[in-house]
Structures are given as structure tokens and as C-alpha cells.
Design an enzyme around this catalytic site. Structure first.
Site, PDB file in Angstrom:
ATOM      1  CG  HIS A 154     -12.115  -2.165   6.863  1.00 15.36           C
ATOM      2  ND1 HIS A 154     -12.038  -0.788   6.826  1.00 15.36           N
ATOM      3  CD2 HIS A 154     -10.912  -2.591   7.328  1.00 15.36           C
ATOM      4  CE1 HIS A 154     -10.836  -0.403   7.251  1.00 15.36           C
ATOM      5  NE2 HIS A 154     -10.133  -1.470   7.566  1.00 15.36           N
ATOM      6  CG  ASP A 279      -4.132  -1.024  12.412  1.00 14.35           C
ATOM      7  OD1 ASP A 279      -4.663  -0.354  13.326  1.00 14.35           O
ATOM      8  OD2 ASP A 279      -4.785  -1.514  11.467  1.00 14.35           O
TER       9      ASP A 279
HETATM   10  C1  SP5 Z   1      -8.913  -4.330  10.063  1.00 16.98           C
HETATM   11  C2  SP5 Z   1      -7.816  -3.683   9.294  1.00 16.98           C
HETATM   12  O1  SP5 Z   1      -6.897  -3.132   9.879  1.00 16.98           O
HETATM   13  N1  SP5 Z   1      -7.875  -3.774   7.964  1.00 16.98           N
HETATM   14  C3  SP5 Z   1      -6.878  -3.171   7.165  1.00 16.98           C
HETATM   15  C4  SP5 Z   1      -7.114  -3.489   5.738  1.00 16.98           C
HETATM   16  C5  SP5 Z   1      -6.053  -2.877   4.897  1.00 16.98           C
HETATM   17  N2  SP5 Z   1      -6.020  -3.518   3.628  1.00 16.98           N
HETATM   18  C6  SP5 Z   1      -5.425  -2.783   2.583  1.00 16.98           C
HETATM   19  C7  SP5 Z   1      -3.978  -2.543   2.795  1.00 16.98           C
HETATM   20  C8  SP5 Z   1      -3.191  -3.453   1.947  1.00 16.98           C
HETATM   21  C9  SP5 Z   1      -1.839  -3.676   2.529  1.00 16.98           C
HETATM   22  N3  SP5 Z   1      -1.402  -5.003   2.252  1.00 16.98           N
HETATM   23  C10 SP5 Z   1      -0.060  -5.286   2.709  1.00 16.98           C
HETATM   24  C11 SP5 Z   1       0.089  -6.741   3.022  1.00 16.98           C
HETATM   25  C12 SP5 Z   1       1.473  -7.054   3.473  1.00 16.98           C
HETATM   26  N4  SP5 Z   1       1.622  -8.468   3.690  1.00 16.98           N
HETATM   27 ZN    ZN Z   2      -6.575  -1.278  10.516  1.00 16.48          ZN
END
Ligand code: SP5
Ligand code: ZN
Length: 336
Positions: A154, A279
Site C-alpha cells: 500500500h 488475508d
Molecule cells: C497489507 C495489508 O493487508 N493491509 C491491509 C490494510 C487494511 N486496513 C484497513 C482495514 C481496517 C480494518 N481494521 C480492523 C482492525 C481489527 N483489529
Molecule cells: Zn491485505
């Protein structure tokens, strides 16, 4: 297969991130790294290639900012992780900033990428792992794996985002080009679109970028990764986006993977940099695809069939208890 890591990567430990209007524990936690390392039975310590290959991708002012940000945060009397709150979406341009808050906003695309005391060292060594894996492939290994953490896809040339600070895949791809290793393709199989990598090579005809990811209509990073993004200028046609709906299982995923690998073959790639995120796993807490552990072996086998020397860099994957097994299963599949 040779694997690379560095102990300082564990010292990157932000406490929390902003999610759906609330502070939640930081998903990209040091435990991820420990699980992968344990499941792989250890790894070699990365060697130091210096700042040169990082600066071949990233803006020097941005790199200086990353190095100094947490110190400036502490000097400003703040506690915890450095994080921005104002973002210059309109006419962003180079300016001299005095306040750390201005810098944090200027060099960042979101509020899920905090800078803690160990962040710079971890990001630096994460990138060095990717470069060490590239060394191994340059020396004749069929493939090598860098346990990159923090991840990178990202992050753009001059911004962080999505838990990423330095773009490890881009750094390895650029270094491979600089070493004359032929035509380089990047395949990104993380659940999220690799917007930073795409951005870095968007106008470049030298690197092909293909990404399979959750449709940005429903998922982060929202603004990039749509199917009509195909590159620009001389890079027109050297970007391929294959967004898939939430709930995608292996049957549908495999078709997209074949399409991506087919395009990479047609483009005439000599080597591959693979942004691998786990993921896409059904049990991932922040993602919504439906791949099972065994599917990662199938994914690995399919990618191996492309027959390209491959530098594998770790991206996301947040089902911590299954992460080590999923990564080891993938590495097993790609080694068959
Ligand atoms: C490298 C990568 O997989 N980055 C993913 C970034 C996603 N960020 C935004 C999603 C927010 C979700 N946050 C949930 C946290 C739960 N502890
Ligand atoms: Zn990711």
C-alpha cells in the site's frame, strides 16, 4: 527454499489503529511475524544493502520523514504512536513543514498506519529481507521468501498507508531491473489491492503489475484497483486489475489466477516478484474471501507452473493462529 528476516522487525508494535470510528488493536501485530517464523522453522538474517535501493523507489524527503517521525512526535510531547489527522487530498505539493502533524498527514493516505518507536528499523529491515531474497534468486535459487513485516504494497513513492511504509515488492522489482535480471512482473495476491505498487509503476513499461483482490467498491483501499485501471502513458496495458467479489472461493479465485499468470506470460516476464498475503483466508478477521488452508498449496503450485524465478515477499494476513500454517502451506505448494 531460502527464507530471510531480521529480529528488529518484531520491534514494530503500534498499539492501535482507527477502524470504523473507533480505536481497535493494531491488526498487523508482531505475533504475525513470530507465527510465520515458527511455522517455517526459522530463517536467515537479512543482509544490509543500505539505503540506495530504497531511495531508487521512495522520495528522499519521505524516507527522512519515516526515520525521524517518531522522534519528532516524542519531542513534541506526545505519547504513544505517531498518527496524522489532516490529509492534503487537494493539490498536495512539496512544502516545508514545521509540525509533525503536518508531516504525518502529508506523507500518508490513511489513519491505519501509525509510526511507533520501532517502525523505521522494522521497515528498513523488512525491505532488506526482500533485497536479500532477490540476491538468492540472482545467485540461481529458483525462488526465495522474505518474511516482510511491516508489509509494503500500500506504500507509494512518497506515502504510507494500509500498515505499509516502504514498498518491499517495488524495491525488489526495481533492484532486479537495475541488475539486468530481465523483464520483471509483480503479481499481488494479497486480499487488498496493492495500490502503492501500482502507483509506483503505473507509467512504467518496464514492470508489469497484476493484482487479484477484493473489489474496491466494497473493500479497502476503495479508490484504486478497479478493473479499468490499466496503466498510463508508456505504461498503458502494463497494469492488470482483477477485482473479485466478497465470498470468492478457490474455484473462482483459480480462474483469476490463471488469467493473471497468462497475462504475465504473454507480456514476456523473465522473473516474478510475488506479493503474498494470506488475508484471502476464510478465517481472516478483516477480509471476506473464502480460501481454505489447502487452497494455499494449490495457489503455490499454480504460480510455480509459470516457471519463473520468483522473489516472494510477505504482505498481509491477520488470522494470527492460522497464519504460520497458511504461509508454510503456500511455500510447500510453490516448492513442489
Ligand atoms: C497489507 C495489508 O493487508 N493491509 C491491509 C490494510 C487494511 N486496513 C484497513 C482495514 C481496517 C480494518 N481494521 C480492523 C482492525 C481489527 N483489529
Ligand atoms: Zn491485505
Amino acid at each position: 527454499m531460502r527464507l530471510f528476516h531480521h529480529p528488529l522487525q518484531s520491534e514494530h508494535a503500534p498499539e492501535r489503529e482507527l477502524h470504523n470510528g473507533d480505536w481497535v488493536p493494531f491488526a498487523e501485530c508482531p505475533e504475525r511475524f513470530a507465527q510465520i517464523l515458527a511455522a517455517c522453522g526459522g530463517a536467515e538474517v537479512a543482509s544490509d544493502h543500505g539505503a540506495g535501493p530504497i531511495l531508487s523507489v521512495h522520495d528522499a524527503g519521505y524516507v527522512r520523514f519515516l526515520e525521524q517521525a517518531h522522534g519528532e512526535w516524542v519531542a513534541a510531547g506526545r505519547k504513544g504512536d505517531a498518527i496524522g489527522y489532516t490529509f492534503p487530498v487537494v493539490r498536495r505539493r512539496p512544502l516545508e513543514f514545521d509540525r509533525i502533524d503536518a508531516k504525518l498527514g502529508a506523507w500518508s493516505m490513511d489513519a491505519s498506519t501509525p509510526i511507533a518507536s520501532g517502525t523505521w528499523n522494522a521497515a528498513y529491515w523488512s525491505a532488506q529481507g526482500a533485497l536479500s531474497a532477490l540476491d538468492a534468486v540472482a545467485a540461481g535459487e529458483r525462488r526465495a521468501f522474505a518474511l516482510c513485516r511491516p508489509p509494503g504494497h500500500h506504500a507509494g513513492a512518497d506515502y504510507m498507508g494500509g500498515y505499509c511504509y516502504l514498498n518491499n515488492a517495488a524495491i525488489a522489482a526495481r533492484a532486479a531491473g537495475d541488475r539486468g535480471m530481465g523483464r520483471v512482473a509483480i503479481l499481488d495476491v494479497d486480499y487488498h489491492h496493492g495500490n502503492g505498487t501500482q502507483d509506483i509503476f503505473y507509467a512504467s513499461p518496464d514492470v508489469f503489475f497484476a493484482s487479484i483482490h477484493a473489489d474496491p467498491v466494497t473493500d479497502y483501499p476503495f479508490y484504486w484497483g478497479h478493473a479499468d485501471e490499466r496503466g498510463e502513458g508508456e505504461g498503458e496495458g502494463s497494469t492488470l486489475n482483477l477485482p473479485l467479489p466478497r465470498g470468492t472461493d478457490w474455484t473462482a479465485y483459480a480462474q483469476a489466477l490463471d488469467a493473471a499468470l497468462g497475462a504475465i506470460g504473454e507480456w514476456g516476464a523473465d522473473m516474478l516478484v510475488l506479493s503474498f498475503g494470506a488475508d484471502t483466508f476464510a478465517g481472516d478477521p478483516i477480509s471476506s474471501f473464502a480460501l481454505q488452508t489447502d487452497d494455499f498449496a494449490r495457489m503455490g503450485e499454480r504460480i510455480a507452473q509459470a516457471g519463473l524465478p520468483t522473489v516472494i515477499v510477505m504482505e498481509g494476513g491477520y488470522a494470527v493462529d492460522d497464519l504460520g500454517t497458511n504461509v508454510a502451506t503456500f511455500l510447500d505448494g510453490i516448492s513442489r
